[in-house]
Scaffold this motif. Structure first.
Motif, PDB file in Angstrom:
ATOM      1  N   LEU A 138      -5.762 -11.235  -0.542  1.00  0.00           N
ATOM      2  CA  LEU A 138      -6.320 -11.863   0.658  1.00  0.00           C
ATOM      3  C   LEU A 138      -5.442 -11.562   1.868  1.00  0.00           C
ATOM      4  O   LEU A 138      -5.234 -12.399   2.740  1.00  0.00           O
ATOM      5  CB  LEU A 138      -6.477 -13.380   0.460  1.00  0.00           C
ATOM      6  N   ASP A 139      -4.949 -10.354   1.926  1.00  0.00           N
ATOM      7  CA  ASP A 139      -4.025  -9.940   2.981  1.00  0.00           C
ATOM      8  C   ASP A 139      -4.083  -8.413   3.075  1.00  0.00           C
ATOM      9  O   ASP A 139      -4.739  -7.748   2.275  1.00  0.00           O
ATOM     10  CB  ASP A 139      -2.610 -10.426   2.633  1.00  0.00           C
ATOM     11  N   ALA A 140      -3.377  -7.872   4.049  1.00  0.00           N
ATOM     12  CA  ALA A 140      -3.365  -6.428   4.273  1.00  0.00           C
ATOM     13  C   ALA A 140      -2.412  -5.757   3.288  1.00  0.00           C
ATOM     14  O   ALA A 140      -1.372  -5.188   3.648  1.00  0.00           O
ATOM     15  CB  ALA A 140      -2.968  -6.115   5.704  1.00  0.00           C
ATOM     16  N   ILE A 141      -2.763  -5.825   2.026  1.00  0.00           N
ATOM     17  CA  ILE A 141      -2.017  -5.217   0.919  1.00  0.00           C
ATOM     18  C   ILE A 141      -3.045  -4.635  -0.035  1.00  0.00           C
ATOM     19  O   ILE A 141      -4.080  -5.250  -0.286  1.00  0.00           O
ATOM     20  CB  ILE A 141      -1.163  -6.258   0.154  1.00  0.00           C
ATOM     21  N   ALA A 190     -15.644   8.502   1.142  1.00  0.00           N
ATOM     22  CA  ALA A 190     -14.593   7.764   0.445  1.00  0.00           C
ATOM     23  C   ALA A 190     -13.597   7.163   1.437  1.00  0.00           C
ATOM     24  O   ALA A 190     -13.160   6.002   1.285  1.00  0.00           O
ATOM     25  CB  ALA A 190     -13.875   8.683  -0.533  1.00  0.00           C
ATOM     26  N   ARG A 191     -13.254   7.948   2.431  1.00  0.00           N
ATOM     27  CA  ARG A 191     -12.275   7.495   3.427  1.00  0.00           C
ATOM     28  C   ARG A 191     -12.791   6.285   4.201  1.00  0.00           C
ATOM     29  O   ARG A 191     -12.085   5.280   4.355  1.00  0.00           O
ATOM     30  CB  ARG A 191     -11.968   8.652   4.371  1.00  0.00           C
ATOM     31  N   SER A 192     -14.025   6.330   4.669  1.00  0.00           N
ATOM     32  CA  SER A 192     -14.557   5.234   5.484  1.00  0.00           C
ATOM     33  C   SER A 192     -14.836   3.992   4.641  1.00  0.00           C
ATOM     34  O   SER A 192     -14.566   2.862   5.078  1.00  0.00           O
ATOM     35  CB  SER A 192     -15.823   5.676   6.210  1.00  0.00           C
ATOM     36  N   VAL A 193     -15.364   4.179   3.422  1.00  0.00           N
ATOM     37  CA  VAL A 193     -15.660   3.030   2.569  1.00  0.00           C
ATOM     38  C   VAL A 193     -14.380   2.334   2.147  1.00  0.00           C
ATOM     39  O   VAL A 193     -14.278   1.097   2.201  1.00  0.00           O
ATOM     40  CB  VAL A 193     -16.491   3.461   1.340  1.00  0.00           C
ATOM     41  N   ALA A 194     -13.369   3.088   1.729  1.00  0.00           N
ATOM     42  CA  ALA A 194     -12.113   2.476   1.290  1.00  0.00           C
ATOM     43  C   ALA A 194     -11.452   1.699   2.423  1.00  0.00           C
ATOM     44  O   ALA A 194     -10.959   0.582   2.225  1.00  0.00           O
ATOM     45  CB  ALA A 194     -11.172   3.549   0.755  1.00  0.00           C
ATOM     46  N   PHE A 195     -11.448   2.269   3.617  1.00  0.00           N
ATOM     47  CA  PHE A 195     -10.796   1.602   4.739  1.00  0.00           C
ATOM     48  C   PHE A 195     -11.535   0.317   5.110  1.00  0.00           C
ATOM     49  O   PHE A 195     -10.924  -0.744   5.298  1.00  0.00           O
ATOM     50  CB  PHE A 195     -10.732   2.531   5.947  1.00  0.00           C
ATOM     51  N   ASN A 196     -12.844   0.397   5.209  1.00  0.00           N
ATOM     52  CA  ASN A 196     -13.617  -0.793   5.569  1.00  0.00           C
ATOM     53  C   ASN A 196     -13.493  -1.867   4.507  1.00  0.00           C
ATOM     54  O   ASN A 196     -13.351  -3.066   4.816  1.00  0.00           O
ATOM     55  CB  ASN A 196     -15.081  -0.411   5.766  1.00  0.00           C
ATOM     56  N   ALA A 197     -13.541  -1.469   3.228  1.00  0.00           N
ATOM     57  CA  ALA A 197     -13.495  -2.436   2.141  1.00  0.00           C
ATOM     58  C   ALA A 197     -12.198  -3.228   2.158  1.00  0.00           C
ATOM     59  O   ALA A 197     -12.180  -4.417   1.800  1.00  0.00           O
ATOM     60  CB  ALA A 197     -13.659  -1.726   0.796  1.00  0.00           C
ATOM     61  N   LYS A 198     -11.115  -2.612   2.595  1.00  0.00           N
ATOM     62  CA  LYS A 198      -9.829  -3.321   2.645  1.00  0.00           C
ATOM     63  C   LYS A 198      -9.581  -3.991   3.983  1.00  0.00           C
ATOM     64  O   LYS A 198      -9.178  -5.155   4.044  1.00  0.00           O
ATOM     65  CB  LYS A 198      -8.690  -2.335   2.357  1.00  0.00           C
ATOM     66  N   MET A 199      -9.808  -3.275   5.091  1.00  0.00           N
ATOM     67  CA  MET A 199      -9.235  -3.703   6.365  1.00  0.00           C
ATOM     68  C   MET A 199     -10.208  -4.353   7.335  1.00  0.00           C
ATOM     69  O   MET A 199      -9.771  -4.889   8.356  1.00  0.00           O
ATOM     70  CB  MET A 199      -8.564  -2.512   7.049  1.00  0.00           C
ATOM     71  N   ARG A 200     -11.525  -4.334   7.063  1.00  0.00           N
ATOM     72  CA  ARG A 200     -12.433  -4.995   8.005  1.00  0.00           C
ATOM     73  C   ARG A 200     -12.012  -6.442   8.184  1.00  0.00           C
ATOM     74  O   ARG A 200     -11.810  -6.914   9.297  1.00  0.00           O
ATOM     75  CB  ARG A 200     -13.880  -4.900   7.522  1.00  0.00           C
ATOM     76  N   ARG A 201     -11.923  -7.190   7.082  1.00  0.00           N
ATOM     77  CA  ARG A 201     -11.352  -8.533   7.090  1.00  0.00           C
ATOM     78  C   ARG A 201     -10.617  -8.700   5.764  1.00  0.00           C
ATOM     79  O   ARG A 201     -11.218  -9.027   4.742  1.00  0.00           O
ATOM     80  CB  ARG A 201     -12.416  -9.623   7.270  1.00  0.00           C
TER      81      ARG A 201
END
Length: 427
Positions: A324-327, A252-263
């Motif tokens: 479309l931003d880091a939010i 959950a931790r890795s998927v959530a982070f990648n889904a938001k912050m990769r791009r």
């Protein structure tokens, strides 16, 4: 390399009509081409992109110098910027499209009637495709290559912010066409940033067969409102990740982070994180900490704010917003059905994911969430034609007719029926 002629600023409509008529003639020629001829043009275009890296970087630098980077988000600038790695990705993407099976002429189904008629359903190009897009110059390469591979003529109208970059990429595509001896009007770019050009394209139903808009919600809504031509479009990518109560915490931790912050600025970026209330106290704090440390603004419900004082209150509008931003908006839910209801109510039917170790819960989510792409234990950032093995895509369609999900070469075709007989007449 030959450069497409500039527009007569006094007559935008006449210029667009000329492009459309030339495209119509080119489409008739492209429909009869074999795969080898189209692939030669694509491989040549990829070579020209690599050979002109310096020119592409210079053109992109001029675009970046003109836009107001102080006013624009980092995600917007990220979409606009070209780097050597991204230029190589453009070329590799075109080569990946060339490597795909040619969809044109594919027999989708065949059957024999009792009277001896043999009937086939055969893929054919759509014809002339108009693509209207905003700041991402890579769309110029992807859209041009996909249309050519599928036997369609393309009219590209990019955004003003990337006009110089898109023009330089367009010159590489046109050089590839010339090297392969294909019609130069097979891929054209509207040589003006005048918004009137979009309005003109949308009325030319006798010359343009399909319009594909790719960009922000206001652009999509304008095209859908004004177009007299069928539209393949996606609205905003309000994508979700739902962490179900049986989810492995590290997954959950890795998927959530990648889904938001990769791009954060792409349409497949997660905008809302839903977490089962039963496990939120244990699972959610590390996820929030990862996001906050990476510079992501956290907006959440009262229960989530109680877990981390960096979370600010979420407004009702946050559940419906594509940032479309880091939010990211974070909400705790009462379980699987609550999550499904939230997504189907607030989502944009684009891409949504569940993280769970419960296969039954996963199947319920995958079947009940009404989105073009649904995932189990994988990041929403896989919502991409290239990641689906399609080479690239023009966009992610959230509609139901003709195409849904990534729009690649197969989705840029329609079909006709070919009937072979031996003199049959109908009684």
């Amino acid at each position: 390399m030959a450069t497409q002629a500039a527009v007569d600023d006094n007559d935008v409509r006449a210029t667009v009509e000329r492009l459309a008529r030339d495209a119509r003639a080119a489409a008739q020629a492209l429909g009869g081409l074999g795969a080898d001829e189209k692939n030669r043009a694509l491989h040549a275009a990829a070579r020209h992109i690599r050979a002109n890296e310096d020119r592409l970087i210079e053109a992109n630098g001029r675009d970046l110098a003109v836009v107001d980077t102080a006013r624009l988000t980092d995600a917007f600038v990220d979409r606009l910027e070209l780097t050597p790695a991204r230029i190589e990705a453009l070329a590799a993407g075109i080569e990946a499209i060339a490597a795909l099976d040619d969809p044109v002429g594919d027999v989708m189904a065949a059957w024999e009637r009792p009277n001896g008629l043999h009937i086939e359903r055969v893929r054919v190009p759509l014809g002339v495709i108009g693509i209207v897009y905003e700041s991402r110059p890579n769309v110029t390469a992807d859209a041009g290559a996909l249309c050519l591979k599928s036997g369609n003529a393309a009219i590209l109208r990019g955004g003003s912010e990337s006009h110089r970059t898109s023009g330089a990429i367009m010159d590489c595509l046109r050089a590839g066409l010339a090297e392969a001896g294909l019609p130069p009007a097979a891929i054209q770019m509207v040589p003006t940033t005048d918004r009137e050009a979009v309005g003109a394209m949308l009325t030319m139903a006798e010359l343009i067969d399909i319009i594909v808009p790719r960009g922000g919600k206001s652009l999509i809504e304008r095209v859908q409102r004004e177009s007299r031509i069928p539209v393949i479009a996606h609205l905003d990518g309000n994508c979700h990740v739902y962490v179900e109560r049986s989810a492995d915490p590290e997954t959950a931790r890795s998927v959530a982070f990648n889904a938001k912050m990769r791009r954060p600025g792409i349409c497949g970026a997660a905008e809302t994180l839903l977490v089962d209330r039963a496990v939120a106290r244990d699972v959610l704090p590390p996820i929030l900490d990862d996001l906050a440390r990476a510079g992501c603004e956290l907006r959440g419900c009262a229960e989530t704010r109680a877990l981390d004082d960096r979370v600010v209150p979420a407004a009702d509008s946050d559940w419906d917003t594509e940032y479309l931003d880091a939010i990211i908006a974070v909400r705790q839910v009462g379980g699987l059905e609550d999550a499904i209801t939230h997504i189907n109510t607030h989502g944009s039917h684009h891409t949504d994911a569940i993280v769970t170790a419960d296969d039954a819960a996963a199947e319920r989510f995958l079947g009940a969430v009404d989105s073009a792409i649904v995932l189990h234990n994988a990041s929403t950032q896989f919502a991409d034609g290239g990641e689906f093995g399609m080479g690239a895509e023009i966009g992610i369609s959230t509609g139901r007719l003709h195409a849904r999900g990534p729009v690649g070469v197969e989705q840029l075709t329609t079909f006709k029926y070919v009937v072979r007989g031996s003199g049959q007449v109908r009684p």
